[in-house]
Design a protein around this motif. Structure first.
Motif, PDB file in Angstrom:
ATOM      1  N   GLU A   1      43.992  75.412 -11.753  1.00  0.00           N
ATOM      2  CA  GLU A   1      44.341  75.380 -10.333  1.00  0.00           C
ATOM      3  C   GLU A   1      43.371  74.414  -9.663  1.00  0.00           C
ATOM      4  OE1 GLU A   1      43.215  78.723  -7.987  1.00  0.00           O
ATOM      5  OE2 GLU A   1      44.776  78.359  -6.507  1.00  0.00           O
ATOM      6  N   ILE A   2      43.896  73.506  -8.856  1.00  0.00           N
ATOM      7  CA  ILE A   2      43.028  72.545  -8.157  1.00  0.00           C
ATOM      8  C   ILE A   2      43.200  72.788  -6.656  1.00  0.00           C
ATOM      9  CG2 ILE A   2      42.445  70.091  -7.869  1.00  0.00           C
ATOM     10  CD1 ILE A   2      44.696  70.353 -10.563  1.00  0.00           C
ATOM     11  N   ASP A   3      42.141  73.275  -6.024  1.00  0.00           N
ATOM     12  CA  ASP A   3      42.157  73.454  -4.568  1.00  0.00           C
ATOM     13  C   ASP A   3      41.669  72.167  -3.938  1.00  0.00           C
ATOM     14  OD1 ASP A   3      43.024  76.114  -4.424  1.00  0.00           O
ATOM     15  OD2 ASP A   3      41.024  76.841  -4.918  1.00  0.00           O
ATOM     16  N   GLY A   4      42.459  71.596  -3.042  1.00  0.00           N
ATOM     17  CA  GLY A   4      42.047  70.353  -2.395  1.00  0.00           C
ATOM     18  C   GLY A   4      42.712  69.165  -3.040  1.00  0.00           C
ATOM     19  N   PRO A   5      42.417  67.958  -2.519  1.00  0.00           N
ATOM     20  CA  PRO A   5      43.099  66.758  -2.998  1.00  0.00           C
ATOM     21  C   PRO A   5      42.786  66.427  -4.455  1.00  0.00           C
ATOM     22  CG  PRO A   5      41.446  66.207  -1.339  1.00  0.00           C
ATOM     23  CD  PRO A   5      41.493  67.686  -1.414  1.00  0.00           C
ATOM     24  N   VAL A   6      43.807  65.943  -5.170  1.00  0.00           N
ATOM     25  CA  VAL A   6      43.613  65.562  -6.571  1.00  0.00           C
ATOM     26  C   VAL A   6      43.302  64.060  -6.643  1.00  0.00           C
ATOM     27  CG1 VAL A   6      45.181  67.325  -7.468  1.00  0.00           C
ATOM     28  CG2 VAL A   6      46.082  65.069  -6.877  1.00  0.00           C
ATOM     29  N   THR A   7      42.760  63.645  -7.790  1.00  0.00           N
ATOM     30  CA  THR A   7      42.554  62.221  -8.052  1.00  0.00           C
ATOM     31  C   THR A   7      43.139  61.918  -9.431  1.00  0.00           C
ATOM     32  OG1 THR A   7      40.417  62.612  -9.079  1.00  0.00           O
ATOM     33  CG2 THR A   7      40.390  62.126  -6.728  1.00  0.00           C
ATOM     34  N   VAL A   8      43.497  60.651  -9.658  1.00  0.00           N
ATOM     35  CA  VAL A   8      44.062  60.275 -10.961  1.00  0.00           C
ATOM     36  C   VAL A   8      43.061  60.571 -12.071  1.00  0.00           C
ATOM     37  CG1 VAL A   8      44.880  58.353 -12.364  1.00  0.00           C
ATOM     38  CG2 VAL A   8      45.562  58.496  -9.978  1.00  0.00           C
ATOM     39  N   SER A   9      41.783  60.194 -11.822  1.00  0.00           N
ATOM     40  CA  SER A   9      40.785  60.387 -12.887  1.00  0.00           C
ATOM     41  C   SER A   9      40.593  61.878 -13.177  1.00  0.00           C
ATOM     42  CB  SER A   9      39.464  59.723 -12.505  1.00  0.00           C
ATOM     43  OG  SER A   9      39.022  60.238 -11.262  1.00  0.00           O
ATOM     44  N   GLY A  10      40.557  62.688 -12.118  1.00  0.00           N
ATOM     45  CA  GLY A  10      40.374  64.128 -12.308  1.00  0.00           C
ATOM     46  C   GLY A  10      41.537  64.734 -13.077  1.00  0.00           C
ATOM     47  N   LEU A  11      42.749  64.324 -12.718  1.00  0.00           N
ATOM     48  CA  LEU A  11      43.931  64.857 -13.402  1.00  0.00           C
ATOM     49  C   LEU A  11      43.961  64.397 -14.858  1.00  0.00           C
ATOM     50  CD1 LEU A  11      46.631  64.401 -10.607  1.00  0.00           C
ATOM     51  CD2 LEU A  11      45.628  66.540 -11.410  1.00  0.00           C
ATOM     52  N   ASP A  12      43.588  63.143 -15.091  1.00  0.00           N
ATOM     53  CA  ASP A  12      43.561  62.646 -16.479  1.00  0.00           C
ATOM     54  C   ASP A  12      42.536  63.409 -17.321  1.00  0.00           C
ATOM     55  OD1 ASP A  12      45.625  60.877 -16.300  1.00  0.00           O
ATOM     56  OD2 ASP A  12      44.387  59.169 -15.727  1.00  0.00           O
ATOM     57  N   ARG A  13      41.410  63.741 -16.679  1.00  0.00           N
ATOM     58  CA  ARG A  13      40.400  64.536 -17.406  1.00  0.00           C
ATOM     59  C   ARG A  13      40.975  65.901 -17.792  1.00  0.00           C
ATOM     60  NH1 ARG A  13      36.384  62.344 -14.176  1.00  0.00           N
ATOM     61  NH2 ARG A  13      36.579  64.001 -12.631  1.00  0.00           N
ATOM     62  N   LEU A  14      41.649  66.540 -16.835  1.00  0.00           N
ATOM     63  CA  LEU A  14      42.243  67.855 -17.107  1.00  0.00           C
ATOM     64  C   LEU A  14      43.264  67.762 -18.247  1.00  0.00           C
ATOM     65  CD1 LEU A  14      42.900  69.451 -13.588  1.00  0.00           C
ATOM     66  CD2 LEU A  14      41.276  70.204 -15.326  1.00  0.00           C
ATOM     67  N   LEU A  15      44.060  66.693 -18.202  1.00  0.00           N
ATOM     68  CA  LEU A  15      45.071  66.500 -19.253  1.00  0.00           C
ATOM     69  C   LEU A  15      44.414  66.309 -20.619  1.00  0.00           C
ATOM     70  CD1 LEU A  15      47.818  64.072 -17.905  1.00  0.00           C
ATOM     71  CD2 LEU A  15      48.130  66.377 -18.802  1.00  0.00           C
ATOM     72  N   ALA A  16      43.342  65.509 -20.621  1.00  0.00           N
ATOM     73  CA  ALA A  16      42.642  65.240 -21.894  1.00  0.00           C
ATOM     74  C   ALA A  16      42.071  66.540 -22.464  1.00  0.00           C
ATOM     75  CB  ALA A  16      41.532  64.221 -21.661  1.00  0.00           C
ATOM     76  N   VAL A  17      41.481  67.357 -21.588  1.00  0.00           N
ATOM     77  CA  VAL A  17      40.912  68.636 -22.043  1.00  0.00           C
ATOM     78  C   VAL A  17      42.020  69.531 -22.590  1.00  0.00           C
ATOM     79  CG1 VAL A  17      39.797  70.769 -21.245  1.00  0.00           C
ATOM     80  CG2 VAL A  17      38.915  68.558 -20.497  1.00  0.00           C
ATOM     81  N   ALA A  18      43.141  69.584 -21.862  1.00  0.00           N
ATOM     82  CA  ALA A  18      44.251  70.445 -22.295  1.00  0.00           C
ATOM     83  C   ALA A  18      44.794  69.988 -23.649  1.00  0.00           C
ATOM     84  CB  ALA A  18      45.353  70.417 -21.243  1.00  0.00           C
ATOM     85  N   ARG A  19      44.919  68.675 -23.813  1.00  0.00           N
ATOM     86  CA  ARG A  19      45.448  68.157 -25.086  1.00  0.00           C
ATOM     87  C   ARG A  19      44.456  68.425 -26.212  1.00  0.00           C
ATOM     88  NH1 ARG A  19      48.055  63.003 -22.123  1.00  0.00           N
ATOM     89  NH2 ARG A  19      50.212  63.721 -22.136  1.00  0.00           N
ATOM     90  N   ALA A  20      43.164  68.259 -25.901  1.00  0.00           N
ATOM     91  CA  ALA A  20      42.145  68.516 -26.917  1.00  0.00           C
ATOM     92  C   ALA A  20      42.164  69.975 -27.362  1.00  0.00           C
ATOM     93  CB  ALA A  20      40.766  68.156 -26.362  1.00  0.00           C
ATOM     94  N   ARG A  21      42.580  70.866 -26.447  1.00  0.00           N
ATOM     95  CA  ARG A  21      42.643  72.292 -26.800  1.00  0.00           C
ATOM     96  C   ARG A  21      43.951  72.657 -27.496  1.00  0.00           C
ATOM     97  NH1 ARG A  21      40.152  74.950 -21.294  1.00  0.00           N
ATOM     98  NH2 ARG A  21      37.981  74.410 -21.703  1.00  0.00           N
ATOM     99  N   GLY A  22      44.777  71.647 -27.706  1.00  0.00           N
ATOM    100  CA  GLY A  22      45.998  71.889 -28.470  1.00  0.00           C
ATOM    101  C   GLY A  22      47.207  72.302 -27.664  1.00  0.00           C
ATOM    102  N   TYR A  23      47.143  72.161 -26.342  1.00  0.00           N
ATOM    103  CA  TYR A  23      48.314  72.514 -25.529  1.00  0.00           C
ATOM    104  C   TYR A  23      49.383  71.428 -25.635  1.00  0.00           C
ATOM    105  CZ  TYR A  23      45.840  76.368 -23.356  1.00  0.00           C
ATOM    106  OH  TYR A  23      45.184  77.544 -23.123  1.00  0.00           O
TER     107      TYR A  23
END
Lengths: 179, 159
Positions: free
Chosen positions: A157-179
């Protein structure tokens, strides 16, 4: 030692123990702000898209990561995050595997959808006039975003404005965890 | 003297009754046995659930859109026959346990329920002890002798 001294000592020990316990426990605000939805199935989102393209549903987006973004066009942080959201959507539209779904919160659906289109956004946007979706996602105020896994579970959950870099980091972490 | 003692006893008894009555009324316990109406249940739940987007307000006291959505949800669920516990759980599943404006009965929150009663009980025990001792001393008619006085006398006698 007299009885009164014993009682005073006992009361003192209890008071000191309480001070220690309350001092080391997390503040109520931290506990209250932690969302209970992480790793739970994402509540259903479905309806006609306000930006065209017919009916849209979160269930049909299974197999892709989905960024669900609750926003209002009058909200300044939402205005600030819109170019980032737009860039994120365009970047992943080409590569695939990631979708964006907007939900209008605390706003009139018409002006909100028009505002998204004027800023170049072509991702689907749902209306939430009764605040039902916001309630099911535990949204407190716009903008709030949720990253949903390809299997339909809420990852962040992201409270407040998102950024491309922040979202890409979240995606990378999720993919690394096998999602 | 006897009359004075009777008046004093009745005064204490009256004070105790008033205290219990005040606590019962203040706690909001329903004594009539009649179940609350739908409107009363909705109102009670609205006052029990905190507004997630405002500070220190219940959803009954706020017009924020999140509060309005929760009020609508509560009204819909109560009319659908859901229990108060089920409705509270549903709200908690979205916003977390912190949204319920009632301390939990487990963990640290348990202290909030237990401590006031424990303190009142401890105070009552101390008061009964102090008054009992004074009364016994008054009946014996002798001088008032404290534990420290006794210890001093015993120390002198031991020399």
């Amino acid at each position: 030692m007299t009885r009164i001294r014993w009682i005073a000592t006992g009361v003192g020990v209890v008071v000191v123990a309480l001070i220690v316990v309350f001092a080391v426990s997390p503040p109520a605000t931290t506990v209250a702000d932690r969302t209970p939805l992480i790793d739970k199935p994402a509540p259903a989102l479905a309806g006609p898209s306000l930006t065209g393209g017919g009916r849209v549903s979160l269930a049909r987006m299974r197999g892709s990561f989905v960024l669900v973004n609750f926003f209002a066009h009058w909200c300044v942080p939402c205005q600030q995050e819109e170019p980032q959201l737009e860039a994120f959507w365009r970047q992943h539209r080409r590569s695939g595997g990631v979708a964006v779904l907007g939900v209008v919160l605390e706003d009139q659906p018409g002006p909100a959808a028009k505002w998204v289109e004027e800023h170049g956004g072509r991702y689907p946007v749902l209306a939430d006039p009764e605040g039902d979706y916001a309630f099911r996602y535990g949204v407190r105020s716009p903008p709030t975003s949720f990253l949903i896994s390809p299997k339909g579970r809420i990852l962040s959950e992201i409270d407040g404005p998102v950024t491309v870099s922040g979202l890409d980091r979240l995606l990378a972490v999720a993919r690394a965890r096998g999602y | 003297m006897a009359m004075r003692s009777i008046v004093a006893r009745w005064s204490w008894a009256l004070l105790g009754v008033l205290l219990v009555l005040g606590l019962v009324i203040g706690s909001g316990v329903r004594l009539g046995g009649r179940p609350p109406t739908t409107a009363q249940r909705i109102s009670q739940l609205d006052h029990l659930i905190g507004c997630p987007s405002c500070a220190d307000l219940s959803v009954a006291e706020s017009n924020a859109s999140t509060a309005v959505a929760i009020r609508q949800f509560v009204a819909k669920e109560v009319r659908a026959g859901k229990s108060d516990t089920a409705i509270e759980k549903a709200v908690e599943s979205s916003y977390g346990a912190g949204v319920i404006l009632r301390p939990p009965a487990t963990g640290l929150g348990f202290l909030v329920w237990v401590l006031p009663g424990a303190l009142v009980a401890a105070a009552a025990v101390v008061l009964v002890g102090v008054f009992g001792r004074r009364r016994r001393r008054g009946r014996s008619g002798g001088p008032v002798v404290s534990d420290e006085d006794r210890e001093l006398v015993e120390a002198v006698l031991r020399r």
